[in-house]
Design a protein around this motif. Structure first.
Motif, PDB file in Angstrom:
ATOM      1  N   ASP A 194       0.602  -1.149  -0.020  1.00 40.61           N
ATOM      2  CA  ASP A 194      -0.274   0.084   0.025  1.00 40.61           C
ATOM      3  C   ASP A 194       0.698   1.266  -0.323  1.00 40.61           C
ATOM      4  N   GLU A 195       2.580   1.133   0.756  1.00 38.02           N
ATOM      5  CA  GLU A 195       2.773   2.289   0.811  1.00 38.02           C
ATOM      6  C   GLU A 195       3.111   2.666  -0.488  1.00 38.02           C
ATOM      7  N   ARG A 196       4.429   1.909  -1.344  1.00 41.80           N
ATOM      8  CA  ARG A 196       4.654   1.795  -2.511  1.00 41.80           C
ATOM      9  C   ARG A 196       3.721   1.933  -2.985  1.00 41.80           C
ATOM     10  N   SER A 197       2.070   1.917  -3.645  1.00 40.30           N
ATOM     11  CA  SER A 197       1.359   1.956  -4.219  1.00 40.30           C
ATOM     12  C   SER A 197       1.365   3.544  -3.864  1.00 40.30           C
ATOM     13  N   GLN A 198       0.497   4.857  -2.569  1.00 43.42           N
ATOM     14  CA  GLN A 198       0.420   5.298  -2.371  1.00 43.42           C
ATOM     15  C   GLN A 198       1.493   6.761  -3.220  1.00 43.42           C
ATOM     16  N   VAL A 199       3.102   5.713  -2.901  1.00 41.90           N
ATOM     17  CA  VAL A 199       4.318   6.553  -3.282  1.00 41.90           C
ATOM     18  C   VAL A 199       4.156   6.973  -5.231  1.00 41.90           C
ATOM     19  N   ALA A 200       4.353   5.767  -5.163  1.00 41.40           N
ATOM     20  CA  ALA A 200       3.799   5.881  -7.081  1.00 41.40           C
ATOM     21  C   ALA A 200       2.489   7.009  -7.505  1.00 41.40           C
ATOM     22  N   LYS A 201       1.588   6.856  -6.555  1.00 43.38           N
ATOM     23  CA  LYS A 201       0.642   7.917  -7.041  1.00 43.38           C
ATOM     24  C   LYS A 201       0.945   9.540  -6.919  1.00 43.38           C
ATOM     25  N   ALA A 202       1.629   9.608  -5.760  1.00 46.45           N
ATOM     26  CA  ALA A 202       2.046  11.263  -5.304  1.00 46.45           C
ATOM     27  C   ALA A 202       2.921  11.144  -5.804  1.00 46.45           C
ATOM     28  N   LYS A 203       3.644  10.598  -6.326  1.00 45.92           N
ATOM     29  CA  LYS A 203       4.713  10.703  -7.380  1.00 45.92           C
ATOM     30  C   LYS A 203       4.548  10.829  -9.009  1.00 45.92           C
ATOM     31  N   ASN A 204       3.101  10.384  -9.131  1.00 44.09           N
ATOM     32  CA  ASN A 204       3.168  10.530 -10.798  1.00 44.09           C
ATOM     33  C   ASN A 204       2.161  11.266 -11.048  1.00 44.09           C
ATOM     34  N   GLU A 253      -0.239   1.307 -13.672  1.00 45.84           N
ATOM     35  CA  GLU A 253       0.399   0.201 -11.897  1.00 45.84           C
ATOM     36  C   GLU A 253       0.182  -1.471 -12.356  1.00 45.84           C
ATOM     37  N   LEU A 254       1.490  -2.061 -11.901  1.00 50.03           N
ATOM     38  CA  LEU A 254       1.162  -3.358 -12.929  1.00 50.03           C
ATOM     39  C   LEU A 254       0.147  -4.058 -11.503  1.00 50.03           C
ATOM     40  N   PRO A 255      -0.560  -4.996 -11.810  1.00 48.60           N
ATOM     41  CA  PRO A 255      -1.390  -6.052 -11.119  1.00 48.60           C
ATOM     42  C   PRO A 255      -0.316  -7.077 -10.282  1.00 48.60           C
ATOM     43  N   ALA A 292      -4.172 -16.111 -15.382  1.00 47.65           N
ATOM     44  CA  ALA A 292      -5.370 -15.333 -15.202  1.00 47.65           C
ATOM     45  C   ALA A 292      -4.230 -13.743 -15.193  1.00 47.65           C
ATOM     46  N   GLU A 293      -3.658 -14.254 -14.104  1.00 43.05           N
ATOM     47  CA  GLU A 293      -2.516 -12.963 -13.717  1.00 43.05           C
ATOM     48  C   GLU A 293      -1.515 -12.431 -14.647  1.00 43.05           C
ATOM     49  N   GLU A 294      -1.022 -13.881 -15.899  1.00 43.51           N
ATOM     50  CA  GLU A 294      -0.237 -13.299 -16.793  1.00 43.51           C
ATOM     51  C   GLU A 294      -1.033 -12.036 -17.543  1.00 43.51           C
ATOM     52  N   ALA A 295      -1.827 -12.620 -18.318  1.00 45.11           N
ATOM     53  CA  ALA A 295      -2.560 -12.114 -18.840  1.00 45.11           C
ATOM     54  C   ALA A 295      -3.084 -10.774 -18.496  1.00 45.11           C
ATOM     55  N   ALA A 296      -3.578 -10.143 -16.852  1.00 43.30           N
ATOM     56  CA  ALA A 296      -3.599  -9.352 -16.715  1.00 43.30           C
ATOM     57  C   ALA A 296      -2.110  -7.807 -16.779  1.00 43.30           C
ATOM     58  N   TYR A 297      -0.839  -8.522 -16.489  1.00 42.74           N
ATOM     59  CA  TYR A 297      -0.094  -7.736 -16.207  1.00 42.74           C
ATOM     60  C   TYR A 297       0.580  -7.642 -17.512  1.00 42.74           C
ATOM     61  N   ASP A 298       0.032  -9.109 -18.532  1.00 40.05           N
ATOM     62  CA  ASP A 298       0.795  -8.201 -19.986  1.00 40.05           C
ATOM     63  C   ASP A 298      -0.192  -7.041 -20.683  1.00 40.05           C
ATOM     64  N   ALA A 299      -0.886  -7.145 -19.912  1.00 40.88           N
ATOM     65  CA  ALA A 299      -1.735  -6.543 -20.818  1.00 40.88           C
ATOM     66  C   ALA A 299      -1.723  -4.624 -20.241  1.00 40.88           C
ATOM     67  N   ALA A 300      -1.508  -4.865 -18.897  1.00 38.97           N
ATOM     68  CA  ALA A 300      -1.240  -3.484 -18.201  1.00 38.97           C
ATOM     69  C   ALA A 300       0.098  -3.221 -18.926  1.00 38.97           C
ATOM     70  N   VAL A 301       1.041  -3.733 -19.073  1.00 38.76           N
ATOM     71  CA  VAL A 301       2.789  -3.915 -20.044  1.00 38.76           C
ATOM     72  C   VAL A 301       2.086  -2.962 -21.117  1.00 38.76           C
ATOM     73  N   ASN A 302       1.560  -3.805 -21.984  1.00 37.71           N
ATOM     74  CA  ASN A 302       0.966  -3.853 -22.840  1.00 37.71           C
ATOM     75  C   ASN A 302       0.953  -1.882 -23.049  1.00 37.71           C
ATOM     76  N   LEU A 303      -0.080  -1.842 -22.376  1.00 38.13           N
ATOM     77  CA  LEU A 303      -0.818  -0.405 -22.536  1.00 38.13           C
ATOM     78  C   LEU A 303       0.340   0.856 -21.763  1.00 38.13           C
ATOM     79  N   GLY A 304       0.519   0.252 -20.713  1.00 36.93           N
ATOM     80  CA  GLY A 304       2.348   1.033 -20.683  1.00 36.93           C
ATOM     81  C   GLY A 304       2.558   1.757 -21.783  1.00 36.93           C
ATOM     82  N   ALA A 305       3.129   0.506 -22.834  1.00 32.11           N
ATOM     83  CA  ALA A 305       4.052   0.793 -23.894  1.00 32.11           C
ATOM     84  C   ALA A 305       3.548   2.104 -24.871  1.00 32.11           C
TER      85      ALA A 305
END
Length: 237
Positions: free
Chosen positions: A9-19, A39-41, A71-84
């Motif tokens: 949660d702290e990592r997520s909050q830091v990332a949100k504030a930084k972004n 944010e990658l799942p 299913a986790e791998e598919a969601a992760y790959d989708a997030a990576v592709n979106l980031g690109a």
């Protein structure tokens, strides 16, 4: 050492504030189209100790061998592709605007957030490496290896099986599934993960006591940054 590392949660909050800070800065610099990578799942291990000593889910091993849930791998790959393709590279020809904004965000939040928990992580890794040399762990490894050999597999240590290069591809093979299920059976018989965890826990505790002052300071720095993050996210800039 987990208490001295940033929580998810702290990592997520830091990332949100930084972004948020970077986005505001980039907009002022004329790059309003900039967007942070999503944010990658989570994929695979759910905690710091999950999979630290190898796989343990028999049902997953029967389906995926040493690989994470599909299913986790598919969601992760989708997030990576979106980031690109989401505009993360739209910071200008030389990238200087983005680097300046990243620097400003780090300063606002209190230093380099990427180094939070670095000392605890280093000490934890050292304990993990030393734990493999503890007599009880060595004996457990030997028992696990002998069990695997009975089923036709030649591995010295539990993680040697999951690190086998033959299982490094995207496809899950029958051979991988057979190896992983045999691995699980031998883990259950020898209790190797429990023995290994107990040995590392003792080493980490000793290291924590020895380095308490350094770790406490690092934790205070992290707490201060978490407070700054909360201020940013609540609009108190």
């Amino acid at each position: 050492m987990e208490g001295y590392l940033p929580s998810d949660d702290e990592r997520s909050q830091v990332a949100k504030a930084k972004n948020l800070l970077i986005g505001d800065c980039m907009k002022k610099a004329g790059y309003g189209q900039w967007r942070p990578a999503p944010e990658l799942p989570k994929m695979g291990p759910k905690t710091l100790t999950d999979w630290r000593y190898g796989i343990h889910d028999g049902e997953l091993a029967k389906r995926r061998g040493y690989k994470p849930d599909d299913a986790e791998e598919a969601a992760y790959d989708a997030a990576v592709n979106l980031g690109a393709v989401d505009g993360t590279s739209a910071e200008g020809p030389d990238g200087k605007a983005l680097q300046v904004c990243i620097g400003e965000a780090r300063t606002r939040l209190g230093g380099n957030q990427a180094t939070y928990g670095e000392e605890a992580q280093k000490l934890g890794n050292e304990a993990f490496a030393r734990s493999k040399e503890e007599p009880k762990v060595v004996a457990a490894f030997q028992a696990w290896s002998a069990c695997m050999k009975e089923q036709g597999y030649d591995y010295k240590q539990p993680l040697d099986a999951s690190d086998d290069q033959r299982f490094g591809g995207r496809d899950v093979t029958a051979e991988e599934i057979a190896t992983a299920t045999a691995d699980i059976a031998c883990r259950d018989r020898t209790h190797v993960a429990k023995i290994w965890w107990e040995a590392e826990a003792k080493l980490q505790t000793a290291s924590l006591e020895k380095n308490a002052e350094t770790l406490e300071k690092a934790r205070k720095d992290l707490d201060a940054s978490v407070k700054a993050v909360a201020d940013v996210l609540s609009g108190e800039k």
